[in-house]
Design an enzyme around this catalytic site. Structure first.
Site, mmCIF file in Angstrom:
data_model
loop_
_atom_site.group_PDB
_atom_site.id
_atom_site.type_symbol
_atom_site.label_atom_id
_atom_site.label_comp_id
_atom_site.label_asym_id
_atom_site.label_seq_id
_atom_site.Cartn_x
_atom_site.Cartn_y
_atom_site.Cartn_z
ATOM 1 N N CYS A 1 -36.988 1.581 45.032
ATOM 2 C CA CYS A 1 -38.501 1.337 44.666
ATOM 3 C C CYS A 1 -38.616 -0.107 44.082
ATOM 4 C CB CYS A 1 -38.883 2.374 43.346
ATOM 5 S SG CYS A 1 -40.568 1.890 42.640
ATOM 6 N N THR B 1 -46.214 7.198 39.890
ATOM 7 C CA THR B 1 -45.603 7.586 38.412
ATOM 8 C C THR B 1 -44.757 8.729 38.467
ATOM 9 O OG1 THR B 1 -47.858 8.607 38.237
ATOM 10 C CG2 THR B 1 -48.001 6.558 37.651
ATOM 11 N N LYS C 1 -41.457 8.997 38.974
ATOM 12 C CA LYS C 1 -40.294 8.244 39.427
ATOM 13 C C LYS C 1 -39.192 8.263 38.266
ATOM 14 C CE LYS C 1 -42.674 5.115 42.141
ATOM 15 N NZ LYS C 1 -42.115 4.885 43.483
ATOM 16 N N SER D 1 -47.808 6.251 50.529
ATOM 17 C CA SER D 1 -46.452 6.632 50.051
ATOM 18 C C SER D 1 -46.329 8.113 49.600
ATOM 19 C CB SER D 1 -46.297 5.804 48.617
ATOM 20 O OG SER D 1 -45.063 6.177 48.167
ATOM 21 N N SER E 1 -47.674 9.006 43.511
ATOM 22 C CA SER E 1 -46.197 8.544 44.008
ATOM 23 C C SER E 1 -45.854 7.501 43.022
ATOM 24 C CB SER E 1 -46.257 8.406 45.385
ATOM 25 O OG SER E 1 -46.939 7.344 45.937
ATOM 26 N N MET F 1 -46.379 -0.729 47.499
ATOM 27 C CA MET F 1 -44.947 -0.548 46.904
ATOM 28 C C MET F 1 -44.295 -1.648 47.138
ATOM 29 S SD MET F 1 -46.619 1.915 49.344
ATOM 30 C CE MET F 1 -45.707 2.122 50.535
ATOM 31 N N GLY F 2 -43.494 -2.272 46.246
ATOM 32 C CA GLY F 2 -42.670 -3.397 46.421
ATOM 33 C C GLY F 2 -41.761 -3.643 47.563
ATOM 34 N N SER G 1 -45.836 0.357 39.322
ATOM 35 C CA SER G 1 -45.316 1.864 39.212
ATOM 36 C C SER G 1 -44.888 1.920 37.870
ATOM 37 C CB SER G 1 -44.172 2.069 40.128
ATOM 38 O OG SER G 1 -44.565 1.995 41.558
ATOM 39 N N HIS H 1 -51.559 4.308 48.929
ATOM 40 C CA HIS H 1 -51.032 3.896 47.748
ATOM 41 C C HIS H 1 -52.178 3.020 47.110
ATOM 42 C CE1 HIS H 1 -48.657 1.148 45.076
ATOM 43 N NE2 HIS H 1 -47.754 2.214 44.942
ATOM 44 N N ASN I 1 -41.064 -1.982 43.071
ATOM 45 C CA ASN I 1 -41.900 -2.210 41.912
ATOM 46 C C ASN I 1 -40.930 -1.936 40.671
ATOM 47 O OD1 ASN I 1 -44.897 -3.334 42.459
ATOM 48 N ND2 ASN I 1 -44.601 -1.359 43.760
#
Length: 397
Positions: free
Chosen positions: A109, A73, A75, A310, A71, A319-320, A24, A315, A111
């Site tokens: 988040c 990018t 953030k 996401s 989603s 996602m982390g 991300s 995705h 990531n």
């Protein structure tokens, strides 16, 4: 030409850093650098962050902002010295909707968590005595959205964050320095890890039918489904899902009813303003496939396959926070994730996602009849892409 100087407020400058964390990227701020009206939660803060990112955008491109129209990018992160003596930095994450006027503060988040430690060190938020001249700095992060501790292990060379290295992360084009991240007590929120009390539920979804689902609060609230029951193989890449409007609508309906069953919302109509949580993912037993980069993934390379959505779209990697949920669920015999991985006891799992593979470890145990997790751990990387100031019109928040 008309003189607009009296009717239009000029742009203001706000110190900011554009960073990649894991798969991300987002705009990072120190709380103290925000305009005074945006230093506390509320409409001014949300409007500012939306303007920085370029939302809401009916074109869904975020051309007039820092967002990348996905989603991964769209953030924002706000960091400050921690008010807690056993933490170094307080971390607040805002997921900015692309086409709607809101910022979702309901989750973390995972990531971008990898970038929090490096940013905090480089921006004076970590006490200098905790940073070695060479070695690894342990940064204790308080994740303010969900009230959890994250421990980041940041490599240091000559007193500065080491960003370059040879650690490769599928979903990220270039290698960088490895940043191991530990998510402590990852069950999300104050409720039970399995809010329904079951490892697997029959979830009734109008227009879809009855689906087997593992609904877990770990890392982030996540609804795991069986790929085969949905008509998928688990080898799908983004276009197979994101190019199918009916499939996306079906997943959103499943997500809304899962959120209701998990107690995250009181009415399915509330799901539209809670896009960041819960996540929806589907799992399958290992199979051969070719990743989005053209890399061949063999069934023998992985323990299971996972595809996750996401903010309404499949995705591009994982996602982390969802990876934390995967690792935790895999460690608990009987969940759909554990069964897809072959069942039994396991402390780590290597799963295939659209961009490649990822390993995540987790420790889970049963206490007084309730499953609990002590921590989940995975390696990510992070890098500063640009630093300086971001500009927004002075009357936009």
């Amino acid at each position: 030409m008309a003189d607009d100087s009296r009717t239009h407020v000029p742009q203001i400058r706000i110190p900011a850093t554009y960073m990649r964390g894991g798969t991300s990227k987002g705009v990072f701020f120190r709380l103290q650098d925000l305009p005074e009206s945006a230093r506390s939660p509320g409409e001014a803060r949300d409007r500012l962050l939306m303007r920085v990112i370029g939302s809401p955008d009916p074109y869904q491109k975020q051309i007039d902002g820092m967002g990348g129209a996905t989603s991964s990018t769209s953030k924002t992160v706000i960091l400050s010295k921690s008010e807690s003596p056993d933490h170094d930095v307080d971390y607040l994450f805002g997921q900015v909707s692309i086409d709607k006027p809101f910022v979702d503060w309901s989750g973390n988040c995972g990531n971008l968590s990898a970038a929090v430690g490096p940013f905090a060190i480089s921006n004076g938020l970590v006490d200098a005595s905790r940073i070695p001249a060479n070695g690894v700095a342990t940064v204790r992060i308080w994740q303010a959205n969900i009230g959890k501790t994250i421990i980041s292990h940041v490599p240091i060379t000559n007193g500065e964050v080491q960003e370059t290295g040879d650690f490769e992360l599928d979903g990220v084009t270039f290698p960088a320095a490895e940043v191991p991240v530990e998510f402590m007590d990852p069950a999300d929120g104050a409720g039970a890890m399995f809010p329904t009390g079951n490892l697997v539920d029959e979830l009734e979804v109008p227009g879809v039918g009855f689906l087997q689902a593992t609904m877990i609060n770990a890392g982030i609230p996540t609804i795991f489904l069986d790929a085969e029951q949905l008509g998928y193989t688990g080898t799908e890449l983004q276009e197979a899902i994101n190019g199918d409007a009916e499939a996306l609508a079906r997943f959103e309906t499943i997500r809304a009813h899962g959120a209701l069953r998990m107690g995250l919302i009181q009415d399915v109509a509330e799901a539209v303003n809670r896009q960041h949580t819960p996540k929806v993912a589907f799992v399958a037993r290992p199979a051969d496939y070719v990743s989005s980069s053209g890399k061949s993934i063999k069934a023998s390379d992985v323990d299971l396959l996972v595809r996750a959505l996401s903010m309404g779209k499949l995705h591009h990697a994982m996602m982390g926070t969802a990876a934390v949920a995967i690792g935790t669920a895999a460690a608990i015999p009987g969940t759909l994730v554990n069964l897809a991985a072959g069942g039994g006891d396991r402390s780590s799992v290597l799963f295939g996602h659209p961009s490649g593979t990822l390993r995540v470890g987790a420790e889970a145990s049963k206490v007084d009849g309730q499953w609990t997790a002590t921590k989940a751990i995975m390696s990510r990387s992070a890098r500063v892409l640009m630093e300086g100031v971001v500009r927004v019109p002075g009357d936009s928040f």
